[in-house]
Enzyme design. Structure first.
Site, PDB file in Angstrom:
ATOM      1  N   SER A 181      38.818  47.120  39.782  1.00 15.23           N
ATOM      2  CA  SER A 181      39.095  48.252  40.621  1.00 15.23           C
ATOM      3  C   SER A 181      38.669  49.763  40.165  1.00 15.23           C
ATOM      4  CB  SER A 181      40.629  48.184  41.019  1.00 15.23           C
ATOM      5  OG  SER A 181      41.469  48.232  39.884  1.00 15.23           O
ATOM      6  N   HIS A 209      38.878  43.943  45.798  1.00 14.09           N
ATOM      7  CA  HIS A 209      37.737  44.711  45.825  1.00 14.09           C
ATOM      8  C   HIS A 209      36.378  44.177  46.094  1.00 14.09           C
ATOM      9  CE1 HIS A 209      40.141  48.237  44.806  1.00 14.09           C
ATOM     10  NE2 HIS A 209      40.667  47.288  44.076  1.00 14.09           N
ATOM     11  N   LYS A 240      42.145  47.037  51.928  1.00  9.98           N
ATOM     12  CA  LYS A 240      41.084  47.735  51.381  1.00  9.98           C
ATOM     13  C   LYS A 240      39.952  47.509  52.834  1.00  9.98           C
ATOM     14  CE  LYS A 240      42.943  47.066  46.918  1.00  9.98           C
ATOM     15  NZ  LYS A 240      43.559  48.249  46.952  1.00  9.98           N
TER      16      LYS A 240
HETATM   17  N1  PMP Z   1      44.826  43.593  42.992  1.00 12.45           N
HETATM   18  C1  PMP Z   1      44.004  44.665  42.862  1.00 12.45           C
HETATM   19  C2  PMP Z   1      42.632  44.378  42.189  1.00 12.45           C
HETATM   20  C3  PMP Z   1      44.079  45.925  43.449  1.00 12.45           C
HETATM   21  O1  PMP Z   1      43.106  46.637  43.377  1.00 12.45           O
HETATM   22  C4  PMP Z   1      45.262  45.999  44.318  1.00 12.45           C
HETATM   23  C5  PMP Z   1      45.535  47.384  45.133  1.00 12.45           C
HETATM   24  N2  PMP Z   1      45.499  48.402  44.557  1.00 12.45           N
HETATM   25  C6  PMP Z   1      46.221  44.918  44.525  1.00 12.45           C
HETATM   26  C7  PMP Z   1      45.700  43.737  43.652  1.00 12.45           C
HETATM   27  C8  PMP Z   1      47.494  44.970  45.328  1.00 12.45           C
HETATM   28  O2  PMP Z   1      47.026  45.057  46.810  1.00 12.45           O
HETATM   29  P1  PMP Z   1      47.975  45.600  47.889  1.00 12.45           P
HETATM   30  O3  PMP Z   1      47.455  46.968  48.285  1.00 12.45           O
HETATM   31  O4  PMP Z   1      47.785  44.803  49.175  1.00 12.45           O
HETATM   32  O5  PMP Z   1      49.549  45.571  47.226  1.00 12.45           O
END
Ligand code: PMP
Length: 394
Positions: A181, A209, A240
Site C-alpha cells: 500500500s 490495492h 479503494k
Molecule cells: N489492507 C490493506 C493493504 C489496506 O491498505 C487497507 C486500507 N488502508 C486495509 C486492508 C483495510 O481496508 P478498509 O479501509 O476497508 O478497512
C-alpha cells in the site's frame, strides 16, 4: 503517575500543528474526485485510493439511492442475526466470480476482514507469517489470533524461506499484500506459491490495492499472475477501487463457512448498510463494463512515473499506480506535503513505522480519471517544491 500522564507527554502532533506542518485529518469539502475542494480552493487529488474514479459515478450513486429507497439506511444488526439482506448475498456471488473463488463473504470493513479471518483461522501453537510491511490490519489480526507471528523482510524470499524452514513442523499461514500500500510494489506471488507448497503453508493475499488495478479487467493480483487456484484465500476492500466502504474474503466454500461461524468481527458487528452494498455491486459492473478506466489508470501511471524519474525523484520499487517519492527524513515529507497544498496538490506523507526510519516518502496515487494536464501540473509543482527543499537536483 496516572494512566493519562502519557497524554500530556504526547506533543508530536501539537508541535507539528504549531509549526504549520501538520498534514493529517485534512478536511475536504467536496466529492472525492481527481480534484477536490480544500479550504475553498480546487486542488489536484494525488492522495486517494480511488484508482478507477468511481466514487462519484452516476450509476454507482443511483444504485446507492435506489437501495436506500428499498431497504432504508441501515441493517441494525450483524450478518449473523438480522443483518443479512438479499443484496449482501448477490454481492458475495459477484465477488466470488470476480476473483475466481467458490464463495465470498462480505464484512463491514477490510480491516475487520483481516482481523476476523486471521484470528479465527490460526490459533495457539500455529504460525502466521507476515511480510514486514504488511498492512496494520494484518498485524492486528495476527496478534489477536494467539498464533505465533513471524515476520520476514519485505519481499525477501530467502528470508521467507528461512522462516518457513524454522517452522517446518507447525501449521502455517503466509499472508501478504498483493500490492503493497505504501511502496506500490507487487508481492512475489510465484515464489511465495512455490515456497508455500514446499513447506506446506496456507496462503492468503490481501488485495486491497490489487482489485481494480491488476489482472484481467482489474480482477486482482492472483489473476495477474494466473495463480488464483494456488492461493487459498483472497481478501479485498471496497474502500479503494470499489468506491465505498466494506471488505470481503473469498475462498473454498468450506473455509468460508468456517469463517462465517467463527469470525467475531463479522458476527458481533453490524453488517454493511444497503447503500454501500449496492454501490459496490454497481462499481463492479462499471469496472467490468468500462474497461477504458483500467487502461487510463495505467496510461497515467506511465506519464507520472516518467515525469518523476526524469526529475530525479527516487520512486523506489513501485510497479503500480501507487508511486512513492522517497524523501528520507520525516520532516522532509511533512514540509513537502505542506508546500504542495499551497501549490494546489494533495499528497500524503508516509513516515516510520509505516516505512523504515530514514525512508520517509510522499505517497502519490493515481486515478483513471486524472487528465494529462492535471498530472503535468501536479508534477510541475512536485518538481518546483522538490528543488526548493533540495530533494532533487536543480
Ligand atoms: N489492507 C490493506 C493493504 C489496506 O491498505 C487497507 C486500507 N488502508 C486495509 C486492508 C483495510 O481496508 P478498509 O479501509 O476497508 O478497512
Amino acid at each position: 503517575m496516572g494512566l493519562l500522564d502519557k497524554i500530556n507527554k504526547f506533543r508530536i502532533a501539537k508541535d507539528m500543528m504549531e509549526a504549520d506542518l501538520y498534514n493529517y485529518f485534512r478536511v475536504i469539502e467536496s466529492a472525492q474526485e481527481n480534484t477536490v475542494r480544500y479550504k475553498g480552493k480546487e486542488i489536484i487529488m494525488l492522495g486517494s485510493n480511488n484508482y478507477l474514479g468511481l466514487t462519484n459515478h452516476p450509476l454507482v450513486k443511483e444504485a446507492a439511492q435506489a437501495a436506500i429507497t428499498k431497504y432504508g439506511t441501515g441493517c441494525t444488526g450483524s450478518r449473523f442475526l438480522n443483518g443479512t439482506l438479499d443484496i449482501h448475498i448477490e454481492l458475495e456471488e459477484k465477488l466470488a466470480a470476480l476473483v475466481g473463488k467458490e464463495k465470498a463473504l462480505v464484512f463491514s470493513t477490510g480491516f475487520m476482514v483481516n482481523q476476523g479471518v486471521l484470528s479465527s483461522l490460526a490459533g495457539r501453537k500455529e504460525t502466521i507469517i507476515v511480510d514486514r510491511t504488511d498492512h496494520a490490519s494484518i498485524i492486528d489480526g495476527a496478534r489477536l489470533s494467539f498464533a505465533d507471528v513471524r515476520k520476514y523482510r519485505h519481499n525477501d524470499m530467502e528470508n521467507l524461506e528461512l522462516v518457513l524452514k524454522s517452522e517446518k513442523d507447525t501449521n502455517k499461514l503466509i499472508i501478504v499484500d498483493g500490492v503493497f500500500s505504501m511502496e506500490g510494489d507487487i508481492a512475489k506471488l510465484p515464489e511465495i506459491v512455490k515456497l508455500a507448497a514446499q513447506y506446506d503453508s496456507v496462503i492468503m493475499v490481501d488485495d486491497a490495492h490489487g482489485v481494480g488495478v491488476l489482472g484481467d479487467q482489474g480482477r486482482g493480483t492472483c489473476n495477474h499472475f494466473g495463480l488464483t487456484d494456488q492461493v487459498d484465500l483472497i481478501m479485498g476492500t471496497f474502500s479503494k477501487s470499489l468506491a465505498s466502504v466494506g471488505g470481503f474474503v473469498a475462498g473454498d466454500a468450506d473455509v468460508i463457512h468456517f469463517i462465517q461461524h467463527m469470525a467475531r468481527a463479522l458476527m458481533f458487528s453490524a453488517s454493511m448498510p444497503p447503500a454501500s452494498v449496492a454501490s459496490v455491486s454497481a462499481a463492479i459492473d462499471v469496472m467490468l463494463e468500462e474497461e477504458w478506466r483500467h487502461k487510463a489508470l495505467w496510461h497515467n501511471n506511465d506519464l507520472m512515473r516518467e515525469r518523476l524519474d526524469d526529475a530525479g525523484f527516487n520512486t523506489g520499487p513501485s510497479e503500480t499506480p501507487i508511486i512513492p517519492a522517497v524523501v528520507g527524513e520525516d520532516m522532509a515529507a511533512f514540509k513537502m506535503c505542506r508546500r504542495l497544498i499551497d501549490e494546489g496538490v494533495f499528497v500524503n506523507p508516509v513516515i516510520s513505522p509505516a516505512v523504515e526510519p530514514g525512508n520517509a516518502l510522499i505517497r502519490l496515487s493515481l486515478m483513471a480519471t486524472h487528465t494529462e494536464d492535471e498530472i503535468n501540473q501536479a508534477m510541475d509543482s512536485m518538481i518546483k517544491v522538490g528543488k526548493e527543499l533540495e530533494l532533487i537536483p536543480s
